[in-house]
Write a protein that holds these residues in place. Structure first.
Motif, PDB file in Angstrom:
ATOM      1  N   THR A  16      46.006  61.766  58.635  1.00 42.13           N
ATOM      2  CA  THR A  16      45.480  60.849  57.634  1.00 42.13           C
ATOM      3  C   THR A  16      44.279  61.569  56.896  1.00 42.13           C
ATOM      4  O   THR A  16      43.198  61.890  57.728  1.00 42.13           O
ATOM      5  CB  THR A  16      45.162  59.305  57.946  1.00 42.13           C
ATOM      6  OG1 THR A  16      44.296  59.289  58.793  1.00 42.13           O
ATOM      7  CG2 THR A  16      46.320  58.681  58.305  1.00 42.13           C
ATOM      8  N   HIS A  19      39.934  59.778  51.090  1.00 39.08           N
ATOM      9  CA  HIS A  19      39.456  60.420  49.644  1.00 39.08           C
ATOM     10  C   HIS A  19      38.718  59.796  49.107  1.00 39.08           C
ATOM     11  O   HIS A  19      38.832  58.368  48.798  1.00 39.08           O
ATOM     12  CB  HIS A  19      40.746  60.792  48.761  1.00 39.08           C
ATOM     13  CG  HIS A  19      41.464  61.820  49.520  1.00 39.08           C
ATOM     14  ND1 HIS A  19      41.336  63.255  49.826  1.00 39.08           N
ATOM     15  CD2 HIS A  19      42.773  61.692  49.822  1.00 39.08           C
ATOM     16  CE1 HIS A  19      42.233  63.808  50.343  1.00 39.08           C
ATOM     17  NE2 HIS A  19      43.352  63.223  50.463  1.00 39.08           N
ATOM     18  N   ILE A  34      45.712  61.660  40.901  1.00 42.82           N
ATOM     19  CA  ILE A  34      46.550  61.890  42.255  1.00 42.82           C
ATOM     20  C   ILE A  34      48.174  61.532  41.943  1.00 42.82           C
ATOM     21  O   ILE A  34      48.790  62.602  42.292  1.00 42.82           O
ATOM     22  CB  ILE A  34      45.990  61.012  43.577  1.00 42.82           C
ATOM     23  CG1 ILE A  34      44.703  61.357  43.950  1.00 42.82           C
ATOM     24  CG2 ILE A  34      47.043  61.187  44.412  1.00 42.82           C
ATOM     25  CD1 ILE A  34      43.976  60.453  44.766  1.00 42.82           C
ATOM     26  N   VAL A  39      50.367  64.682  43.088  1.00 47.94           N
ATOM     27  CA  VAL A  39      51.638  64.386  44.034  1.00 47.94           C
ATOM     28  C   VAL A  39      53.070  65.197  43.338  1.00 47.94           C
ATOM     29  O   VAL A  39      53.619  65.851  44.086  1.00 47.94           O
ATOM     30  CB  VAL A  39      51.783  62.915  43.725  1.00 47.94           C
ATOM     31  CG1 VAL A  39      53.199  62.705  44.420  1.00 47.94           C
ATOM     32  CG2 VAL A  39      50.667  62.080  44.616  1.00 47.94           C
ATOM     33  N   TYR A  54      55.229  61.331  53.498  1.00 43.99           N
ATOM     34  CA  TYR A  54      53.872  61.166  52.866  1.00 43.99           C
ATOM     35  C   TYR A  54      53.698  59.727  52.223  1.00 43.99           C
ATOM     36  O   TYR A  54      54.755  59.466  51.106  1.00 43.99           O
ATOM     37  CB  TYR A  54      54.006  62.296  51.696  1.00 43.99           C
ATOM     38  CG  TYR A  54      52.701  62.550  50.843  1.00 43.99           C
ATOM     39  CD1 TYR A  54      51.429  62.970  51.392  1.00 43.99           C
ATOM     40  CD2 TYR A  54      52.523  61.973  49.493  1.00 43.99           C
ATOM     41  CE1 TYR A  54      50.356  62.823  50.784  1.00 43.99           C
ATOM     42  CE2 TYR A  54      51.449  62.077  48.772  1.00 43.99           C
ATOM     43  CZ  TYR A  54      50.315  62.382  49.272  1.00 43.99           C
ATOM     44  OH  TYR A  54      49.215  62.642  48.679  1.00 43.99           O
ATOM     45  N   SER A  55      52.685  59.279  52.132  1.00 41.74           N
ATOM     46  CA  SER A  55      52.349  58.015  51.441  1.00 41.74           C
ATOM     47  C   SER A  55      50.871  57.961  51.001  1.00 41.74           C
ATOM     48  O   SER A  55      50.141  58.728  51.597  1.00 41.74           O
ATOM     49  CB  SER A  55      52.837  56.768  52.230  1.00 41.74           C
ATOM     50  OG  SER A  55      51.953  56.905  53.359  1.00 41.74           O
ATOM     51  N   LEU A  56      50.525  57.221  49.971  1.00 38.89           N
ATOM     52  CA  LEU A  56      49.387  57.067  49.537  1.00 38.89           C
ATOM     53  C   LEU A  56      48.807  55.546  49.580  1.00 38.89           C
ATOM     54  O   LEU A  56      49.710  54.620  49.323  1.00 38.89           O
ATOM     55  CB  LEU A  56      49.240  57.380  48.072  1.00 38.89           C
ATOM     56  CG  LEU A  56      47.946  57.621  47.354  1.00 38.89           C
ATOM     57  CD1 LEU A  56      46.870  58.444  47.812  1.00 38.89           C
ATOM     58  CD2 LEU A  56      48.384  57.818  45.691  1.00 38.89           C
ATOM     59  N   CYS A  85      41.172  56.189  48.489  1.00 39.78           N
ATOM     60  CA  CYS A  85      42.595  56.082  49.156  1.00 39.78           C
ATOM     61  C   CYS A  85      42.616  56.792  50.197  1.00 39.78           C
ATOM     62  O   CYS A  85      41.600  57.485  50.699  1.00 39.78           O
ATOM     63  CB  CYS A  85      43.435  56.654  47.970  1.00 39.78           C
ATOM     64  SG  CYS A  85      43.370  58.294  47.644  1.00 39.78           S
ATOM     65  N   THR A  87      45.569  59.316  52.275  1.00 38.94           N
ATOM     66  CA  THR A  87      46.990  60.157  52.224  1.00 38.94           C
ATOM     67  C   THR A  87      47.237  60.076  53.638  1.00 38.94           C
ATOM     68  O   THR A  87      46.522  60.362  54.710  1.00 38.94           O
ATOM     69  CB  THR A  87      46.809  61.486  51.570  1.00 38.94           C
ATOM     70  OG1 THR A  87      45.713  62.105  52.219  1.00 38.94           O
ATOM     71  CG2 THR A  87      46.615  61.451  50.186  1.00 38.94           C
ATOM     72  N   GLU A  88      48.699  59.759  54.028  1.00 42.11           N
ATOM     73  CA  GLU A  88      49.089  59.775  55.379  1.00 42.11           C
ATOM     74  C   GLU A  88      50.363  60.761  55.249  1.00 42.11           C
ATOM     75  O   GLU A  88      51.224  60.489  54.473  1.00 42.11           O
ATOM     76  CB  GLU A  88      49.530  58.555  55.575  1.00 42.11           C
ATOM     77  CG  GLU A  88      50.203  58.476  57.107  1.00 42.11           C
ATOM     78  CD  GLU A  88      50.537  57.089  57.433  1.00 42.11           C
ATOM     79  OE1 GLU A  88      49.718  56.319  58.092  1.00 42.11           O
ATOM     80  OE2 GLU A  88      51.798  56.635  57.125  1.00 42.11           O
ATOM     81  N   TYR A  89      50.434  61.496  56.065  1.00 39.89           N
ATOM     82  CA  TYR A  89      51.432  62.473  56.234  1.00 39.89           C
ATOM     83  C   TYR A  89      52.115  62.327  57.751  1.00 39.89           C
ATOM     84  O   TYR A  89      51.375  62.083  58.590  1.00 39.89           O
ATOM     85  CB  TYR A  89      50.838  63.893  56.442  1.00 39.89           C
ATOM     86  CG  TYR A  89      50.084  64.570  55.201  1.00 39.89           C
ATOM     87  CD1 TYR A  89      50.534  65.240  54.343  1.00 39.89           C
ATOM     88  CD2 TYR A  89      48.702  64.107  55.169  1.00 39.89           C
ATOM     89  CE1 TYR A  89      49.975  65.564  53.289  1.00 39.89           C
ATOM     90  CE2 TYR A  89      48.085  64.425  53.849  1.00 39.89           C
ATOM     91  CZ  TYR A  89      48.524  65.102  52.891  1.00 39.89           C
ATOM     92  OH  TYR A  89      47.699  65.570  52.034  1.00 39.89           O
TER      93      TYR A  89
END
Length: 145
Positions: A16, A19, A34, A39, A54-56, A85, A87-89
């Motif tokens: 994570t 940002h 973004i 994206v 991947y999520s935001l 925000c 970001t999650e990978y």
């Protein structure tokens, strides 16, 4: 009674990154940049490197500010998010981070981030995620459930 599953060090990893937008941009303009600019360039690169998900997570100040006002009397020691925000990978392994960040296509997908993101404020975390309650309502990894 079934034993609860302890968080595991196996399987996919979560990365994570918080940002913060640069102050000359509104939250709305930042999120639009973004979603509409970054994206579309980044997702093909994520797929190329085997990123599983991947999520935001959009965290507008209006929501966090209202939550802070309501919760602060009950939880005076809590800090409330001030980032725009997260970001999650979801990654198969740590090597994925190395290969992604070394890819010139990834560099191209973030080429204009210095115009939008206050990168000095980013907070990064890496670990494993253990689900306990799914969106379907299913309970997992809980003793006796």
């Amino acid at each position: 009674m079934a034993e609860a599953a302890a968080p595991q060090g196996n399987g996919p990893m979560k990365l994570t990154i918080t940002h913060h937008r640069k102050p000359e941009h509104t939250h709305e303009a930042f999120m639009k940049w973004i979603v509409e600019k970054h994206v579309p360039l980044a997702v093909p690169v994520f797929k190329k490197h085997g990123i599983i998900g991947y999520s935001l997570f959009d965290t507008p100040g209006s929501l966090n500010g209202a939550l802070e006002q309501e919760m602060k009397p009950m939880r005076p020691t809590w800090d409330f998010a001030d980032f725009d925000c997260v970001t999650e990978y979801t990654l198969p392994d740590v090597q994925t981070i190395r290969s992604l960040t070394a890819d010139p296509d990834f560099a191209a997908s973030i080429a204009d981030q210095e115009d939008w993101v206050d990168t000095a404020k980013a907070m990064v975390s890496l670990g494993h995620c253990t689900p306990y309650l799914l969106e379907s309502g299913e309970v997992m990894n809980v003793a006796g459930a």
